[in-house]
Design a protein around this motif. Structure first.
Motif: not given
Length: 74
Positions: A31-32, A34-36, A38-39, A44
C-alpha cells in the motif's frame, strides 16, 4: 525488484523493528509503495506482488536475526 523499491522496503522494515507498534505487513508495504507510485517516486510496474514482499520480509528477518546472533557471539 528495483534498488529504489528495496530501499523503501528496508525503511519500512527498520521502522517496524525500531517501534514494534509500527510494524508493516506485506499488504501495508505494498500500500505504501502504491502511494509512492501515485506520487511519482516509483513506477507502478515496479511494485512487487504481496507474496514477493512476504518472501522478502522472511529473508530479511532471517538475515537480521543471523547478524544479531553473530554480534552477541562476538
Amino acid at each position: 525488484m528495483t534498488n529504489q523499491v528495496r530501499v523503501l522496503l528496508e525503511g519500512y522494515f527498520i521502522a517496524g523493528n525500531a517501534d514494534k507498534s509500527n510494524r508493516y505487513t506485506a499488504q501495508d508495504m505494498q500500500h505504501e509503495l502504491t502511494k509512492c507510485a501515485q506520487e511519482g517516486e516509483i513506477d507502478t510496474e515496479d511494485i512487487p506482488k504481496i507474496v514477493t514482499i512476504q518472501n522478502w520480509i522472511s529473508k530479511t528477518t532471517r538475515e537480521y536475526h543471523e547478524k544479531a546472533a553473530t554480534r552477541v557471539l562476538n
